[in-house]
Motif scaffolding. Structure first.
Motif, PDB file in Angstrom:
ATOM      1  N   VAL A 185       8.625   6.440   6.715  1.00 24.20           N
ATOM      2  CA  VAL A 185       8.940   5.251   5.937  1.00 24.20           C
ATOM      3  C   VAL A 185       9.882   5.666   4.817  1.00 24.20           C
ATOM      4  O   VAL A 185       9.579   6.568   4.039  1.00 24.20           O
ATOM      5  N   THR A 186      11.035   5.002   4.757  1.00 21.57           N
ATOM      6  CA  THR A 186      12.019   5.316   3.720  1.00 21.57           C
ATOM      7  C   THR A 186      12.563   4.032   3.111  1.00 21.57           C
ATOM      8  O   THR A 186      12.446   2.957   3.687  1.00 21.57           O
ATOM      9  N   GLY A 187      13.174   4.156   1.958  1.00 19.71           N
ATOM     10  CA  GLY A 187      13.907   3.061   1.332  1.00 19.71           C
ATOM     11  C   GLY A 187      13.066   1.995   0.659  1.00 19.71           C
ATOM     12  O   GLY A 187      13.580   0.918   0.357  1.00 19.71           O
ATOM     13  N   CYS A 188      11.800   2.249   0.404  1.00 18.50           N
ATOM     14  CA  CYS A 188      10.940   1.237  -0.227  1.00 18.50           C
ATOM     15  C   CYS A 188      11.410   0.960  -1.657  1.00 18.50           C
ATOM     16  O   CYS A 188      11.676   1.889  -2.412  1.00 18.50           O
ATOM     17  N   ILE A 189      11.507  -0.307  -1.992  1.00 18.45           N
ATOM     18  CA  ILE A 189      11.886  -0.694  -3.342  1.00 18.45           C
ATOM     19  C   ILE A 189      10.745  -0.371  -4.305  1.00 18.45           C
ATOM     20  O   ILE A 189      10.964   0.134  -5.400  1.00 18.45           O
ATOM     21  N   VAL A 190       9.514  -0.670  -3.879  1.00 12.27           N
ATOM     22  CA  VAL A 190       8.313  -0.390  -4.670  1.00 12.27           C
ATOM     23  C   VAL A 190       7.339   0.350  -3.767  1.00 12.27           C
ATOM     24  O   VAL A 190       7.063  -0.096  -2.657  1.00 12.27           O
ATOM     25  N   ASP A 191       6.819   1.472  -4.232  1.00  9.51           N
ATOM     26  CA  ASP A 191       5.842   2.218  -3.449  1.00  9.51           C
ATOM     27  C   ASP A 191       4.583   1.384  -3.249  1.00  9.51           C
ATOM     28  O   ASP A 191       4.197   0.602  -4.115  1.00  9.51           O
ATOM     29  N   PHE A 192       3.916   1.603  -2.106  1.00 16.30           N
ATOM     30  CA  PHE A 192       2.766   0.781  -1.728  1.00 16.30           C
ATOM     31  C   PHE A 192       1.636   0.839  -2.746  1.00 16.30           C
ATOM     32  O   PHE A 192       0.965  -0.159  -2.991  1.00 16.30           O
ATOM     33  N   GLN A 193       1.419   1.999  -3.366  1.00 12.37           N
ATOM     34  CA  GLN A 193       0.307   2.093  -4.304  1.00 12.37           C
ATOM     35  C   GLN A 193       0.526   1.192  -5.516  1.00 12.37           C
ATOM     36  O   GLN A 193      -0.422   0.634  -6.069  1.00 12.37           O
TER      37      GLN A 193
END
Length: 192
Positions: free
Chosen positions: A146-154
């Motif tokens: 998983v790459t490029g997330c604007i906001v991390d899931f946590q």
């Protein structure tokens, strides 16, 4: 009784405050339902159970307000304190405070290896399934990149919990106010 007595409704500030209170509880239900959906998608069994109980108790509290049942509202206030505690725990869990780790199977009751749905499907996330590297493996994939997330899931999970805490605190304060009005009205009726 099926309705709030007129004196109690006036004591609650008329339709403005009682309506505002009901809107607050409706927001709590909607927020918990939204969270429930994403916890189901991620097979997060502990939060699913908590969300389900929360939705039931919020409905019970709303019913207690509409039907003039102070005991139901007391149940709601006690549950709200537990709910805030649970959400603080979730925040600590995802921020890995005090030795907690978001990479454990705690939220799934150690039944599965699933994680937060937001881990792979957050805003802007690009998900790639990598094929198995070793011969003889029967799984369709071994690793999801998983790459490029604007906001991390946590942080998304922390935001969800923070919203729950905020709504619960507003509901708690107002529930305490409603209970005091109901008890005051009850005492007034007994003294007549």
């Amino acid at each position: 009784p099926l309705r709030l007595p007129a004196e109690v409704s006036r004591g609650l500030g008329g339709s403005f405050f009682s309506g505002w209170f009901q809107v607050t509880w409706c927001h709590q239900k909607l927020s918990a339902l939204e969270r429930q959906i994403f916890d189901f998608l991620g097979f997060q069994w502990a939060p699913i159970l908590g969300n389900f109980l929360h939705i039931i108790v919020v409905i019970l509290g709303l019913f207690g307000t509409i039907q003039y049942r102070p005991r139901y509202i007391v149940v709601y206030t006690v549950w709200t304190a537990l709910w805030v505690t649970w959400n603080v725990f979730i925040i600590c869990f995802y921020l890995e405070v005090g030795g907690l780790s978001k990479d454990t199977d705690l939220m799934t009751f150690n039944i599965s290896v699933h994680r937060s749905w937001w881990r792979e499907h957050g805003p802007g996330c690009v998900r790639r399934v990598l094929p198995p590297s070793a011969h003889g493996m029967t799984d369709d994939y071994t690793y999801v990149s998983v790459t490029g997330c604007i906001v991390d899931f946590q942080y998304l999970e922390v935001i969800h919990s923070a919203v729950q805490i905020l709504l619960s605190l507003v509901g708690f304060v107002y529930a305490c106010y409603v209970i005091s009005i109901f008890m005051e009205e009850e005492d007034t009726c007994r003294n007549k």
